[in-house]
Design an enzyme around this catalytic site. Structure first.
Site, PDB file in Angstrom:
ATOM      1  N   GLY A 215      23.030  20.153  44.394  1.00 24.10           N
ATOM      2  CA  GLY A 215      23.696  19.691  45.604  1.00 24.10           C
ATOM      3  C   GLY A 215      23.428  18.225  45.846  1.00 24.10           C
ATOM      4  O   GLY A 215      23.001  17.483  44.962  1.00 24.10           O
ATOM      5  N   SER A 216      23.639  17.814  47.074  1.00 23.05           N
ATOM      6  CA  SER A 216      23.453  16.413  47.436  1.00 23.05           C
ATOM      7  C   SER A 216      21.971  16.089  47.553  1.00 23.05           C
ATOM      8  O   SER A 216      21.125  16.970  47.739  1.00 23.05           O
ATOM      9  CB  SER A 216      24.147  16.126  48.770  1.00 23.05           C
ATOM     10  OG  SER A 216      23.461  16.775  49.830  1.00 23.05           O
ATOM     11  N   GLU A 237      18.576  19.638  41.311  1.00 22.89           N
ATOM     12  CA  GLU A 237      19.491  18.827  40.507  1.00 22.89           C
ATOM     13  C   GLU A 237      20.493  18.250  41.489  1.00 22.89           C
ATOM     14  O   GLU A 237      21.353  18.961  41.997  1.00 22.89           O
ATOM     15  CB  GLU A 237      20.158  19.687  39.419  1.00 22.89           C
ATOM     16  CG  GLU A 237      20.830  18.878  38.322  1.00 22.89           C
ATOM     17  CD  GLU A 237      22.179  18.341  38.717  1.00 22.89           C
ATOM     18  OE1 GLU A 237      22.290  17.104  38.908  1.00 22.89           O
ATOM     19  OE2 GLU A 237      23.118  19.141  38.846  1.00 22.89           O
ATOM     20  N   LEU A 238      20.377  16.938  41.760  1.00 24.82           N
ATOM     21  CA  LEU A 238      21.038  16.353  42.918  1.00 24.82           C
ATOM     22  C   LEU A 238      22.114  15.346  42.510  1.00 24.82           C
ATOM     23  O   LEU A 238      22.710  15.464  41.451  1.00 24.82           O
ATOM     24  CB  LEU A 238      19.973  15.728  43.829  1.00 24.82           C
ATOM     25  CG  LEU A 238      18.829  16.688  44.212  1.00 24.82           C
ATOM     26  CD1 LEU A 238      17.761  15.973  45.032  1.00 24.82           C
ATOM     27  CD2 LEU A 238      19.361  17.901  44.955  1.00 24.82           C
ATOM     28  N   GLU A 366      27.520   7.393  45.966  1.00 31.31           N
ATOM     29  CA  GLU A 366      28.287   8.311  45.128  1.00 31.31           C
ATOM     30  C   GLU A 366      29.631   8.612  45.782  1.00 31.31           C
ATOM     31  O   GLU A 366      29.680   9.159  46.885  1.00 31.31           O
ATOM     32  CB  GLU A 366      27.500   9.607  44.934  1.00 31.31           C
ATOM     33  CG  GLU A 366      28.200  10.630  44.065  1.00 31.31           C
ATOM     34  CD  GLU A 366      27.371  11.890  43.882  1.00 31.31           C
ATOM     35  OE1 GLU A 366      27.541  12.541  42.836  1.00 31.31           O
ATOM     36  OE2 GLU A 366      26.569  12.210  44.773  1.00 31.31           O
TER      37      GLU A 366
END
Length: 466
Positions: A215-216, A237-238, A366
Site C-alpha cells: 500500500g501507500s 511493500e510501499l 508518486e
C-alpha cells in the site's frame, strides 16, 4: 443488513453496479481473528506435503475459472482484460510455486563444537509458523498480490485473514470460496471486508502475529505504528517513484517503449514499480521524446473489457482527479504538456510532459496514473543524484549499450532493484521484490515471504555425542 453496513462495488468506467459486500465493524473483524486461532492450530498440524497439495488444488480451481475471474477483475478494477488475464495467471503460478516452497522450509544443524566445552552437544533449528497472518491487499493488483501473501502464509502453516481492497473485492471474494472448496481447514482462510478501520483493527489485534501490507507509505507507517503495540511482525511493500535513466548511447525506441508499456499502459499507470520519472541525456533527448510521443499516440483508451483497449479507467474518479491535478501542478512549475492529460470521469488520457524541473514537488511525489514526466541531464552522475533524491527506493532502470556504465549506475542507485534496458514495471514471482527508504525495506517473493512468515526454534540435545 442496513445500507450503511454495505460496500457498493461499481465498474469505475461506467458506474454500473457489480455487487455489494459487508462493511465489517471492528467487532466483527475481532471475532474473525478469534476464530482464526482455531484455524491456526489446524493449519500448523498439516504436514508439509498436505499444505503443498492444498495449494496445488487452489491453483487448479483458480485456473478452471481463470477467464471468468479475469472478466470480473477487469470490470471492478478498470485494468484492460488482457492484463487481468495475465494477473490471474500470475496468481496461479504463485500458488503452485508456494506449494513447492511448503516442502522447502529447511532448518539447520549448527556445530556447537565451535564453542569450547560444548563439543558433545548437538543444536538444530526448525521452522514453525508464526501464527495468524493478516494480509492487507491493495486495489491495483489485488489477485496477484493476494496470492503472494495468502499462498505464502498457507505454505508456512499459518492461518490467514485477508482484507480485500474496498473498491474491488469481488474477485477475491470468489477466490475465497474456491479456497474453501479446495479443503482448507475451517477458519484457516477468512476474508474481512471494509475500509481502513478494518486494517487498523487487524494491526492492533493481539491475536494477529504478523501483518503483510502492500500500500501507500502513509498506510504503512500507520500499520507499523499500530503493530508495534503488540510487537507483531510487520512486512511492508510501499510506494515508489521509479526513475528511468536514458543515456546518450541508448536505443531510444526501446526506452520509449519501456515508458509506454511500463507506465502509460500497464495497470493504467497505477503500479508502484511503474516508470514515474524519466531522465534523458541531452544528446538523445529530442529523439527520445519524438519516439515517446509517437508510441503514446497509438494507445487506445476505453472500455477495459474490450480486447484492444490499452488504457482503461482508473480505480475511481477521485483518483483520476488527483492525477490531472498533479499534471497541472507540473505545468505550473514550468513543465510543458505535449500530449494527453485530460480527464473524462475516471479515464485519464496518457500524458507526456517535458522540461520538467527536477525541483518540482509534484515530480518528487508518486503520481498514480498514466503520466510520463521527462527531465534532462548532461552527465550520468547528475541523473543518479536526481534519482536518489526521491524518498522512495523501489526500482530504477538504465538504458545504455555500455555494460560497464550500466553496472556502475546500477550500483550507485539507492533502490531495491535495477532493470537494465527494460521497464521498471517488472515483477517475477521468484525474485525478491521491494525497496529502500520510504518503500518499506521488505522483500516479497516466493522464497522470501514463506520464510518471513515462519519463526526459527533452536533445539539443543545435550550429550548427543559420546
Amino acid at each position: 443488513m442496513p445500507d450503511a453496513a454495505l460496500l457498493h462495488v461499481r465498474n469505475p468506467g461506467t458506474a454500473e453496479p457489480l455487487g455489494q459486500i459487508e462493511a465489517m465493524t471492528s467487532e466483527r473483524v475481532a471475532a474473525v481473528v478469534d476464530l482464526a486461532q482455531q484455524g491456526q492450530r489446524a493449519m500448523a498440524a498439516l504436514a508439509a506435503h498436505d499444505r503443498a497439495a492444498l495449494l496445488q488444488r487452489i491453483a487448479d480451481l483458480i485456473e478452471a475459472e481463470r477467464d471468468d475471474l479475469a472478466v470480473l477483475l477487469a470490470a471492478e478494477n478498470g485494468k484492460p482484460i488482457l492484463q487481468t488475464r495475465g494477473e490471474v495467471d500470475a496468481a496461479i503460478r504463485i500458488f503452485r510455486g508456494s506449494a513447492a516452497e511448503a516442502t522447502r522450509l529447511f532448518g539447520r544443524q549448527i556445530p556447537l563444537d565451535a564453542v569450547p566445552g560444548l563439543e558433545r552437544h548437538l543444536a538444530v533449528t526448525i521452522r514453525e509458523p508464526l501464527g495468524v497472518v493478516a494480509a492487507l491487499v491493495p486495489f491495483n493488483y489485488p489477485v496477484e498480490l493476494y496470492a503472494h501473501k495468502a499462498a505464502a502464509a498457507i505454505a508456512a502453516g499459518n492461518a490467514v485473514v485477508v482484507q480485500p481492497p474496498a473498491r474491488c473485492p469481488l474477485a477475491l471474494v470468489r477466490i475465497g470460496e474456491l479456497v474453501r472448496q479446495a479443503g482448507i481447514p475451517q477458519y484457516g482462510h477468512q476474508l474481512v471486508t471494509g475500509d481502513a478501520q478494518v486494517s487498523r483493527t487487524l494491526a492492533e489485534h493481539p491475536g494477529v502475529a504478523a501483518v503483510t501490507l502492500t500500500g501507500s507509505t502513509a498506510a504503512g507507517r500507520e500499520i507499523a505504528r499500530l503493530g508495534a503495540l503488540t510487537l507483531k511482525k510487520v512486512l511492508l511493500e510501499l510506494g515508489g517513484n521509479d526513475a528511468l535513466i536514458v543515456c546518450d548511447d541508448a536505443d531510444v525506441e526501446a526506452a520509449a517503449r519501456a515508458v509506454v508499456l511500463g507506465r502509460l499502459a500497464r495497470g493504467n499507470g497505477q503500479i508502484c514499480c511503474a516508470v514515474k520519472r524519466v531522465y534523458v541525456q541531452d544528446g538523445v533527448h529530442d529523439a527520445f521524446v519524438d519516439a515517446l510521443l509517437s508510441q503514446t499516440a497509438a494507445l487506445k483508451v476505453g472500455d477495459q473489457l474490450n480486447e484492444d483497449t490499452d488504457v482503461g479507467p482508473l480505480i475511481a474518479e477521485q483518483a483520476a482527479a488527483r492525477v490531472t491535478a498533479a499534471v497541472a501542478q507540473l505545468v505550473a512549475d514550468g513543465a510543458r504538456l505535449l500530449a494527453g492529460g485530460s480527464r473524462d470521469g475516471a479515464f485519464v488520457d496518457p500524458a507526456v510532459l517535458v522540461d520538467v524541473p527536477a525541483s518540482s514537488p509534484a515530480f518528487a511525489e508518486e503520481i498514480f496514473g498514466p503520466v510520463a514526466p521527462v527531465a534532462r541531464f548532461s552527465d550520468p552522475g547528475q541523473a543518479v543524484a536526481m534519482a536518489n533524491a526521491s524518498p522512495y527506493g523501489l526500482h530504477a532502470a538504465v538504458f545504455t549499450r555500455d555494460v560497464s556504465r550500466a553496472f556502475t549506475i546500477a550500483r550507485q542507485l539507492d533502490v531495491g532493484g535495477v532493470i537494465i534496458n527494460g521497464s521498471t514495471a517488472l515483477r517475477a514471482e521468484n525474485l525478491p521484490f521491494g525497496g529502500t527508504k520510504d518503500t518499506g525495506g521488505y522483500r516479497e517473493g516466493l522464497h522470501e515471504t514463506a520464510l518471513d512468515l515462519t519463526r526459527q526454534k533452536t533445539i539443543v540435545v545435550m550429550e548427543a555425542f559420546a
